[in-house]
Design a protein around this motif. Structure first.
Motif, PDB file in Angstrom:
ATOM      1  N   LYS A   1      44.293  43.112  40.429  1.00 56.69           N
ATOM      2  CA  LYS A   1      44.075  43.655  39.076  1.00 56.69           C
ATOM      3  C   LYS A   1      44.398  42.599  38.028  1.00 56.69           C
ATOM      4  O   LYS A   1      45.358  41.839  38.140  1.00 56.69           O
TER       5      LYS A   1
ATOM      6  N   ASP B   1      41.639  46.459  35.853  1.00 52.46           N
ATOM      7  CA  ASP B   1      42.814  47.258  36.189  1.00 52.46           C
ATOM      8  C   ASP B   1      42.550  47.931  37.524  1.00 52.46           C
ATOM      9  O   ASP B   1      41.457  47.824  38.091  1.00 52.46           O
ATOM     10  N   ASP B   2      43.550  48.645  38.042  1.00 49.09           N
ATOM     11  CA  ASP B   2      43.345  49.347  39.311  1.00 49.09           C
ATOM     12  C   ASP B   2      43.432  50.850  39.127  1.00 49.09           C
ATOM     13  O   ASP B   2      43.778  51.579  40.048  1.00 49.09           O
TER      14      ASP B   2
ATOM     15  N   SER C   1      45.589  46.031  45.815  1.00 53.79           N
ATOM     16  CA  SER C   1      45.076  46.326  44.472  1.00 53.79           C
ATOM     17  C   SER C   1      45.971  45.709  43.398  1.00 53.79           C
ATOM     18  O   SER C   1      45.488  45.276  42.350  1.00 53.79           O
ATOM     19  N   ASN C   2      47.270  45.651  43.655  1.00 57.44           N
ATOM     20  CA  ASN C   2      48.174  45.021  42.692  1.00 57.44           C
ATOM     21  C   ASN C   2      47.897  43.528  42.558  1.00 57.44           C
ATOM     22  O   ASN C   2      48.054  42.950  41.473  1.00 57.44           O
TER      23      ASN C   2
ATOM     24  N   THR D   1      38.283  52.511  37.245  1.00 56.74           N
ATOM     25  CA  THR D   1      37.878  51.111  37.345  1.00 56.74           C
ATOM     26  C   THR D   1      37.731  50.656  38.793  1.00 56.74           C
ATOM     27  O   THR D   1      36.799  49.929  39.127  1.00 56.74           O
ATOM     28  N   LEU D   2      38.644  51.110  39.649  1.00 55.22           N
ATOM     29  CA  LEU D   2      38.656  50.640  41.038  1.00 55.22           C
ATOM     30  C   LEU D   2      38.636  51.814  42.007  1.00 55.22           C
ATOM     31  O   LEU D   2      39.559  52.639  42.027  1.00 55.22           O
TER      32      LEU D   2
END
Length: 225
Positions: free
Chosen positions: A166, A172-173, A162-163, A177-178
């Motif tokens: 994003k 963004d994470d 995820s980093n 949003t995720l």
């Protein structure tokens, strides 16, 4: 050349620290504390990862250009890390030819870096990456019992994924949003499938993966794009 010398000195410093970290492992070889040994292993791994990532950047910074020194042929690309492709509905699929690493004590820098580079290669090949305002991230490990030594999901380095995406594939994470799903399937292969899709397609994804739509070989291109 001063810049080159400074970069090489930096590599030597990082490699020296990584080598020194192996001393802690030797000291804990007969330790009765699995936690201390695990922490030392991850700290040593992190030290080697940092030196490797710095060396990667050094190669790119001082690259002599296509063909290499003396215009020698470029070495053939090795598909050791994975690849990126798009499925139907615009779903993005990343296959890693390895499993998620352990990260109880150390974040996995190499995993984020590898995913970023796979995405770079995909774009460099002329393909366009999708961007989702709200997305579902599905991380699906295929492995056997003998090939997987980390069974607790909270001990796996999935946050590195995820980093890496994003700001590039999603805004963004954060939790609004995720959405994230960690799933697994027993297999003789040791690979990790990462799929990013629009959040509204979540039901379709899991129905397709489960076989409700009679789609064999979901990750092997067994359905129309």
């Amino acid at each position: 050349m001063n810049g080159m010398k400074q970069d090489i000195a930096r590599i030597q410093e990082l490699v020296g620290k990584a080598f020194s970290a192996t001393g802690s492992l030797a000291a804990l070889a007969d330790s009765t504390s699995p936690g201390r040994l695990q922490k030392a292993l991850e700290e040593t791994s992190g030290a080697f990862e940092r030196s490797m990532l710095e060396l990667r950047r050094l190669c790119e910074k001082h690259s002599p250009g296509a063909g290499g020194y003396g215009k020698r042929p470029i070495l053939p690309r090795m598909e050791t890390s994975g690849f990126v492709e798009q499925f139907g509905y615009g779903w993005l699929h990343i296959q890693l030819n390895t499993l998620l690493p352990h990260c109880r004590y150390q974040p996995s820098e190499w995993l984020s870096d590898t995913i970023c580079r796979l995405l770079d290669d995909y774009e460099a090949g002329g393909s366009r990456l999708p961007f989702f305002q709200k997305a579902m991230l599905v991380i699906d490990e295929h492995c056997g019992m003998d090939g997987r030594h980390i069974f607790d999901q909270d001990n796996k380095g999935w946050k590195a994924v995820s980093n890496a995406i994003k700001g590039r594939l999603v805004p963004d994470d954060d939790q609004f949003t995720l959405a994230v799903a960690l799933i697994s399937e027993k297999s003789e292969l040791n690979v990790c499938h990462i799929t990013l899709l629009d959040l509204s397609d979540t039901a379709d994804f899991f129905a397709t993966r489960s076989g409700d739509y009679a789609v064999p070989g979901f990750y092997e291109g067994g359905w129309e794009h």
